[in-house]
Write an enzyme that holds these catalytic residues in place. Structure first.
Site, short mmCIF file in Angstrom:
data_model
loop_
_atom_site.label_atom_id
_atom_site.label_comp_id
_atom_site.label_asym_id
_atom_site.label_seq_id
_atom_site.Cartn_x
_atom_site.Cartn_y
_atom_site.Cartn_z
CD1 TRP A 1 -19.11 -30.94 -20.35
CD2 TRP A 1 -16.89 -30.47 -19.34
NE1 TRP A 1 -18.58 -29.83 -20.78
CE2 TRP A 1 -17.18 -29.47 -20.22
CE3 TRP A 1 -15.67 -30.48 -18.36
CZ2 TRP A 1 -16.41 -28.49 -20.68
CZ3 TRP A 1 -14.83 -29.30 -18.88
CH2 TRP A 1 -15.21 -28.35 -19.83
CG ASP B 1 -20.68 -31.24 -13.77
OD1 ASP B 1 -21.42 -29.80 -13.49
OD2 ASP B 1 -19.85 -31.23 -14.79
CE LYS C 1 -20.25 -24.33 -19.51
NZ LYS C 1 -19.58 -25.42 -18.71
C1 LIG Z 1 -18.50 -25.94 -18.61
C2 LIG Z 1 -18.76 -27.39 -17.64
C3 LIG Z 1 -17.60 -27.89 -16.83
C4 LIG Z 1 -16.50 -26.92 -16.77
O1 LIG Z 1 -16.50 -25.98 -15.88
P1 LIG Z 1 -15.39 -25.16 -15.32
O2 LIG Z 1 -15.85 -24.01 -14.73
O3 LIG Z 1 -14.66 -24.37 -16.61
O4 LIG Z 1 -14.35 -26.01 -14.59
C5 LIG Z 1 -17.75 -29.09 -16.16
N1 LIG Z 1 -18.85 -29.60 -16.23
C6 LIG Z 1 -19.92 -29.28 -17.19
C7 LIG Z 1 -21.15 -30.16 -17.38
C8 LIG Z 1 -19.84 -28.04 -18.03
O5 LIG Z 1 -20.84 -27.60 -18.64
#
Ligand SMILES: *Cc1c(COP(=O)(O)O)cnc(C)c1O
Length: 368
Positions: free
Chosen positions: A103, A174, A198
């Protein structure tokens, strides 16, 4: 409950049962309005209350101070990979990224479309099995911001605390896979973003917490939808918001509050992860892949002695009602995602199944 199985999916992931039950009713008739939540105008009174409540609960939970905006946006965390540099990284400046997995790699790729990127630290050499130490981080002289991925969903590693950054440099995080799984000191950040699917709700909405001074940094030549100021000025209602996703997210915030807030969440998440890691540490059949001091409390990655046994494990687990345990193809093996809403009982059931599987297959493994 008997028609539901144990869900260890990395995302979209398990949601709290009371939230799902309440959402079922709200789909039919939201707050006694005679209209379902998905059928309400995003400009109407009912949704107005829902989005205000969601923001309020979000602020209370995270102790978000004045001076920060809470936004509910679309495009997932992936669009934030672009929006962050588009708004905060001028073409002649450098942004520092801490590269700890897929990511963050994707975030870097998008930042490179806008400006210069300096990788201030990485654990790529050992396939991202750990978080870099503070003394390994080399910041550039005047970075526009420092970006990190707080929890690496695919590799099962997690920053145990924020890295120190040069004074005055905004920290951008993030937090898609560990938002509100533990207390967070929002003041340490310039911008926090998290896709909901998540820990916070259904897919379709991304939570953005942004400091006021950063809201106005983006060039006004950017597409309107990609400027933070648009969404801050319109309180996330510039265009039709993902109303249902925001509703559920608000209910998840209230559920976390009812559990005792973020410190209670942290306690329960540590206990769940501890149950799994303690067992892995004592097993000479399964082994965890992340280095102990970098382990994630959200995604527990582990391997069995052979790939054949891993395949067999995932298959037999599925038959016993454990779903989503296959690891990401980049790491292999297995991954149990045990976010906030994953019940302790599910983790305990998984560990007893693992013990049973170990007993039944250990002989075969030592012979080969
Ligand atoms: C799942 C995830 C993403 C991607 O998220 P989307 O909503 O599919 O764009 C980005 N960063 C992390 C750490 C993730 O776990």
């Amino acid at each position: 409950m008997t028609d539901r199985i144990h869900n260890f999916s990395a995302g979209p992931a398990v949601l709290p049962e009371p939230v799902l039950r309440k959402a079922q009713d709200a789909i039919w008739n939201a707050e006694g309005s005679g209209i379902g939540i998905m059928e309400h105008s995003h400009r109407g009174k009912v949704f107005d209350r829902i989005i205000n409540d969601a923001e309020q609960a979000c602020r209370e939970l995270g102790g978000i101070p004045d001076g920060y905006r809470v936004l509910f946006l679309q495009g997932g965390a992936s669009l934030q990979f672009s929006m962050v540099p588009m708004n905060l990284l001028p073409a002649d400046r450098t942004a520092d990224y801490l590269l700890t997995g897929v990511w963050s790699q994707k975030a870097i790729k998008e930042a490179q479309q806008t400006g210069k990127v300096h990788v201030a630290a990485t654990s790529e050499a050992t396939n991202f099995d750990r978080i870099p130490r503070q003394d390994e981080i080399r910041y550039s002289p005047a970075a526009a911001y420092v970006h990190l991925t707080t929890n690496n969903t695919i590799y099962g590693t997690q920053w145990q605390m924020e890295p120190q950054v040069p004074a005055g440099t905004p920290l951008v995080a993030d937090t898609s896979s560990d938002m509100y799984s533990r207390p967070i000191d929002v003041r340490k950040y310039g911008l926090i973003y998290a896709g909901a699917q998540k820990n916070l709700g259904p897919s379709g909405v991304v939570l953005v917490i942004i400091r006021d001074d950063l809201v106005e940094r983006g060039p006004k030549t950017l597409p309107t939808m990609l400027q933070y100021r648009t969404h801050a000025a319109e309180k996330s209602l510039y265009n039709t918001a993902p109303t249902f996703a925001i509703y559920v997210m608000g209910e998840v915030f209230k559920w976390i509050q009812a559990q005792g807030g973020l410190s209670a969440m942290a306690e329960s998440n540590e206990a769940k992860a501890g149950t799994l890691y303690d067992y892995l540490d004592g097993s000479d059949f399964f082994r965890g892949t992340a280095q102990p001091d970098s382990r994630s409390r959200m995604n527990v990655c582990f391997r069995a002695p052979t790939e054949e046994l891993e395949e067999k494990f995932v298959k037999e687990a599925a038959k016993r009602g454990f779903d989503g345990l296959k690891g990401h193809r980049l790491v292999g093996g297995m991954r149990a995602s045990i976010y906030n809403a994953c019940p302790t009982a599910a983790v305990e059931a998984l560990v007893s199944f693992m013990k049973e599987f170990e007993r039944a297959n250990r002989v075969a493994a030592t012979r080969s």
